[in-house]
Motif scaffolding. Structure first.
Motif, PDB file in Angstrom:
ATOM      1  N   LYS A   1      -1.091   2.366   3.733  1.00 53.37           N
ATOM      2  CA  LYS A   1      -2.206   2.867   2.929  1.00 53.37           C
ATOM      3  C   LYS A   1      -1.984   2.486   1.447  1.00 53.37           C
ATOM      4  O   LYS A   1      -2.895   1.999   0.775  1.00 53.37           O
ATOM      5  CB  LYS A   1      -2.243   4.384   3.087  1.00 53.37           C
ATOM      6  CG  LYS A   1      -3.493   5.055   2.618  1.00 53.37           C
ATOM      7  CD  LYS A   1      -3.394   6.548   2.921  1.00 53.37           C
ATOM      8  CE  LYS A   1      -2.411   7.205   1.979  1.00 53.37           C
ATOM      9  NZ  LYS A   1      -2.170   8.613   2.301  1.00 53.37           N
ATOM     10  N   ALA A   2      -0.746   2.704   0.975  1.00 52.72           N
ATOM     11  CA  ALA A   2      -0.423   2.416  -0.438  1.00 52.72           C
ATOM     12  C   ALA A   2      -0.573   0.926  -0.713  1.00 52.72           C
ATOM     13  O   ALA A   2      -1.147   0.534  -1.743  1.00 52.72           O
ATOM     14  CB  ALA A   2       0.992   2.882  -0.745  1.00 52.72           C
TER      15      ALA A   2
ATOM     16  N   LEU B   1       9.381  -0.364   0.234  1.00 53.49           N
ATOM     17  CA  LEU B   1       8.797   0.547  -0.736  1.00 53.49           C
ATOM     18  C   LEU B   1       9.781   1.660  -1.100  1.00 53.49           C
ATOM     19  O   LEU B   1       9.988   1.976  -2.274  1.00 53.49           O
ATOM     20  CB  LEU B   1       7.523   1.149  -0.119  1.00 53.49           C
ATOM     21  CG  LEU B   1       6.303   1.269  -1.011  1.00 53.49           C
ATOM     22  CD1 LEU B   1       5.075   1.572  -0.188  1.00 53.49           C
ATOM     23  CD2 LEU B   1       6.485   2.313  -2.062  1.00 53.49           C
ATOM     24  N   SER B   2      10.406   2.246  -0.086  1.00 53.19           N
ATOM     25  CA  SER B   2      11.364   3.332  -0.330  1.00 53.19           C
ATOM     26  C   SER B   2      12.548   2.830  -1.152  1.00 53.19           C
ATOM     27  O   SER B   2      13.022   3.520  -2.055  1.00 53.19           O
ATOM     28  CB  SER B   2      11.902   3.893   0.987  1.00 53.19           C
ATOM     29  OG  SER B   2      10.849   4.266   1.809  1.00 53.19           O
TER      30      SER B   2
ATOM     31  N   LYS C   1       5.342   5.090   7.733  1.00 57.06           N
ATOM     32  CA  LYS C   1       4.790   3.753   7.885  1.00 57.06           C
ATOM     33  C   LYS C   1       3.311   3.718   7.481  1.00 57.06           C
ATOM     34  O   LYS C   1       2.840   2.796   6.823  1.00 57.06           O
ATOM     35  CB  LYS C   1       4.941   3.332   9.356  1.00 57.06           C
ATOM     36  CG  LYS C   1       5.175   1.857   9.535  1.00 57.06           C
ATOM     37  CD  LYS C   1       5.490   1.580  10.989  1.00 57.06           C
ATOM     38  CE  LYS C   1       5.298   0.127  11.294  1.00 57.06           C
ATOM     39  NZ  LYS C   1       5.392  -0.156  12.719  1.00 57.06           N
ATOM     40  N   GLU C   2       2.594   4.790   7.869  1.00 59.29           N
ATOM     41  CA  GLU C   2       1.158   4.867   7.577  1.00 59.29           C
ATOM     42  C   GLU C   2       0.934   4.959   6.070  1.00 59.29           C
ATOM     43  O   GLU C   2       0.059   4.300   5.512  1.00 59.29           O
ATOM     44  CB  GLU C   2       0.511   6.092   8.249  1.00 59.29           C
ATOM     45  CG  GLU C   2       0.425   6.044   9.757  1.00 59.29           C
ATOM     46  CD  GLU C   2       1.773   6.299  10.416  1.00 59.29           C
ATOM     47  OE1 GLU C   2       2.547   7.116   9.867  1.00 59.29           O
ATOM     48  OE2 GLU C   2       2.069   5.666  11.441  1.00 59.29           O
TER      49      GLU C   2
ATOM     50  N   ALA D   1       1.501  -8.446   1.306  1.00 57.33           N
ATOM     51  CA  ALA D   1       1.720  -8.502   2.744  1.00 57.33           C
ATOM     52  C   ALA D   1       3.152  -8.104   3.090  1.00 57.33           C
ATOM     53  O   ALA D   1       3.433  -7.629   4.192  1.00 57.33           O
ATOM     54  CB  ALA D   1       1.415  -9.902   3.254  1.00 57.33           C
ATOM     55  N   SER D   2       4.067  -8.293   2.143  1.00 61.30           N
ATOM     56  CA  SER D   2       5.472  -8.031   2.443  1.00 61.30           C
ATOM     57  C   SER D   2       5.885  -6.590   2.179  1.00 61.30           C
ATOM     58  O   SER D   2       7.048  -6.234   2.317  1.00 61.30           O
ATOM     59  CB  SER D   2       6.346  -8.982   1.633  1.00 61.30           C
ATOM     60  OG  SER D   2       6.210  -8.653   0.272  1.00 61.30           O
ATOM     61  N   VAL D   3       4.920  -5.753   1.714  1.00 63.85           N
ATOM     62  CA  VAL D   3       5.276  -4.360   1.422  1.00 63.85           C
ATOM     63  C   VAL D   3       5.408  -3.589   2.733  1.00 63.85           C
ATOM     64  O   VAL D   3       4.481  -3.521   3.530  1.00 63.85           O
ATOM     65  CB  VAL D   3       4.198  -3.702   0.527  1.00 63.85           C
ATOM     66  CG1 VAL D   3       4.501  -2.233   0.326  1.00 63.85           C
ATOM     67  CG2 VAL D   3       4.125  -4.413  -0.801  1.00 63.85           C
ATOM     68  N   THR D   4       6.593  -3.040   2.971  1.00 63.54           N
ATOM     69  CA  THR D   4       6.803  -2.209   4.164  1.00 63.54           C
ATOM     70  C   THR D   4       7.323  -0.846   3.707  1.00 63.54           C
ATOM     71  O   THR D   4       7.671  -0.671   2.541  1.00 63.54           O
ATOM     72  CB  THR D   4       7.841  -2.831   5.100  1.00 63.54           C
ATOM     73  OG1 THR D   4       9.070  -2.940   4.369  1.00 63.54           O
ATOM     74  CG2 THR D   4       7.417  -4.199   5.597  1.00 63.54           C
TER      75      THR D   4
END
Lengths: 126, 421
Positions: free
Chosen positions: B340-341, B390-391, B335-336, B383-386
């Motif tokens: 960060k990304a 991402l994975s 999550k971190e 804002a929607s990147v989680t």
């Protein structure tokens, strides 16, 4: 200079209907008598080409026009060596005798004039 | 004393996109001392009808038009202290004038008249355009990084986006090709006018006044949608660093997840002379560089890692480490790491729209597409990147067929399977 940049009364003659009517027969007679057509030349082949502007204009001809020009000059030199004009069917006809180079020369001269104008421009702030 | 100090009014108004004489006009004014006006034309290399014609058209910019000669254009804009430039991308051709505030009338007129009445003379093509096209193509082919990315586009997308930005050094282009391409491209539907440091109203009014003769075809240029292919190629070259490009492509609108994934992998440190937190940074041997490349287009994107080093062996080692990190990251991020990304990618996007060129490129495509072109539309998606999104994006990207390009000493450079692809 012989060619498009020399002093000429032609524009004045052309602008007057009466003058051109009177002078056209004389002009055509002169054109035929000049004799360059007998050697297969077009009028623009006779332009003095040892000038920078005409050289630049020659570079702007299409490859086809350049090739044809070289051919005419070569054929005419050969004919001249033989001291015998071309057979009559190979003479340049009036329709073929187009000014293919003069427009390019005029354009180059216009560009040179414009460059001189920008080079010697005095800028004033309004 | 305090009351006398005037706070400059900051007008930010690129959300409004009115049609002005058929052109889409957008402007942003941050009260800077200079202004710029860009005519953004849908005439990038993906629209070209013959290889290299877009490149030739770019170099034909600001040559003679019906209203002024090439020399007159240069000298007059020099007198005003302006700079004229043209830049070509795969989607757009940008004709830009930068000038001092107050000279907008002259420069908008110059650009509008060029667009409407460029002459495309044969002698200018031979005397000025062809030598520059050849020089630029030769220079591009001698830079292995540029060359590798050109080849990667050709492998990844084949046609359309795959066509090169550069003409081949000995192309058979004629001035008629360029003129015909320009005739189709320079129409009302294909052009957006973007201003910075200029008032929206002023720009619209000037564009309206000077674009009377602009042609209209009724429809904007379009190409078939991009398809991603992928593949492998190896090219012998010498003189530059040994170069390998490992890329993956997707089709569809560019997603913020991919930008974040690229930011996560990028080993370029935020502080000079330090090591970044990217998983690749600690694994690459000294003297080898790895750059992450993320190139979003309107209907596809290409993501990749560009690996350069002095010898084939070190490139191979760096390549192995990079592929390992890429695959590990595609399996899932914490999550971190995801947060960060996303922050890094968002900063990159936000700082890009501060710059003049990138602002025009980022917002220009939105303006041309007729969609909402405001700062928010660029930054909001991050804002929607989680971690999960991402994975998901990364794993579907990595599962596609890789685009592998090796440029340099091909005897020592690795093959794709040797790197674990």
């Amino acid at each position: 200079m012989l060619g498009p940049l020399s002093f000429s009364l032609a524009p004045y003659v052309r602008s007057s209907k009466m003058l051109s009517k009177w002078l056209t027969p004389f002009a055509s007679w002169y054109n035929e008598t000049a004799g360059y057509k007998k050697y297969g030349f077009k009028y623009d082949d006779l332009l003095i080409e040892e000038r920078e502007d005409v050289q630049r204009a020659l570079g702007r001809l299409t490859p086809r026009e350049q090739n044809d020009r070289a051919f005419r000059i070569k054929r005419a030199s050969h004919t001249s060596v033989l001291h015998r004009p071309l057979p009559k069917e190979e003479w340049t006809s009036t329709e073929e005798d187009v000014r293919y180079l003069a427009p390019h020369v005029e354009e180059v001269v216009k560009e040179d004039k414009e460059r001189a104008y920008w080079d010697h421009l005095a800028v004033t702030r309004k | 004393m305090l009351a006398a100090r005037r706070v400059p009014r900051i007008a930010r108004s690129f959300a409004t996109v009115p049609d002005s004489a058929g052109y889409k006009v957008a402007a942003v004014d941050a009260n800077q001392p200079t202004s710029s006006v860009t005519f953004l034309v849908k005439a990038g290399s993906r629209f070209e009808t013959k290889p290299g014609v877009a490149h030739a058209l770019k170099n034909f910019s600001f040559k003679s038009s019906a209203f002024r000669s090439a020399l007159g254009t240069i000298r007059q804009s020099e007198l005003y202290g302006g700079v004229l430039s043209a830049s070509l991308g795969r989607e757009h051709l940008a004709l830009t004038a930068e000038f001092l505030r107050g000279d907008e009338e002259f420069f908008v007129q110059l650009l509008a008249e060029y667009i409407q009445s460029a002459k495309f003379t044969r002698h200018e093509f031979q005397e000025y355009v062809t030598p520059v096209v050849e020089a630029e193509s030769t220079e591009a082919s001698s830079d292995p990084a540029v060359y590798a990315i050109e080849l990667a586009h050709a492998l990844a997308f084949r046609n359309g986006l795959g066509s090169s930005l550069f003409a081949t050094p000995h192309s058979s282009l004629t001035v008629e090709d360029v003129s015909a391409f320009a005739k189709n491209a320079f129409t009302r539907e294909n052009i957006a006018v973007l201003g910075t440091g200029i008032d929206q109203g002023t720009l619209s009014e000037l564009v309206q006044r000077f674009s009377g003769a602009a042609k209209s075809t009724g429809a904007a240029s379009s190409t078939s949608a991009s398809t991603y292919f992928g593949g492998e190629t190896r090219l012998q070259s010498h003189g530059g660093p040994e170069t390998v490009f490992i890329g993956f492509g997707t089709t569809g609108a560019p997603s913020p997840d991919l930008a974040a994934f690229s930011a996560f992998l990028s080993p370029t440190p935020s502080i000079k002379w330090s090591q970044s937190l990217s998983p690749i940074a600690s694994a690459i041997p000294a003297g080898t560089s790895v750059q992450s490349v993320y190139l979003p287009y309107s209907d596809a994107s290409l993501f990749g890692l560009l690996i350069q080093g002095s010898s084939g062996a070190s490139v191979k080692e760096a390549g192995k480490a990079a592929v390992q990190a890429l695959k590990a990251a595609a399996k899932g991020l914490s999550k971190e790491d995801a947060a960060k990304a996303a922050a890094k990618a968002k900063f990159a996007a936000a700082s890009a729209i501060e710059g003049r060129d990138s602002l025009v490129n980022i917002l220009g495509s939105k303006v041309l597409a007729g969609s909402d072109a405001s700062v928010n539309t660029v930054l909001q998606p991050f804002a929607s990147v989680t971690a999960a999104s991402l994975s998901k994006a990364a794993s579907s990207l990595v599962s596609s067929k890789p685009t592998f390009v090796a440029v340099g000493d091909i005897a020592s450079l690795p093959y794709a399977d040797e790197l674990g692809l």
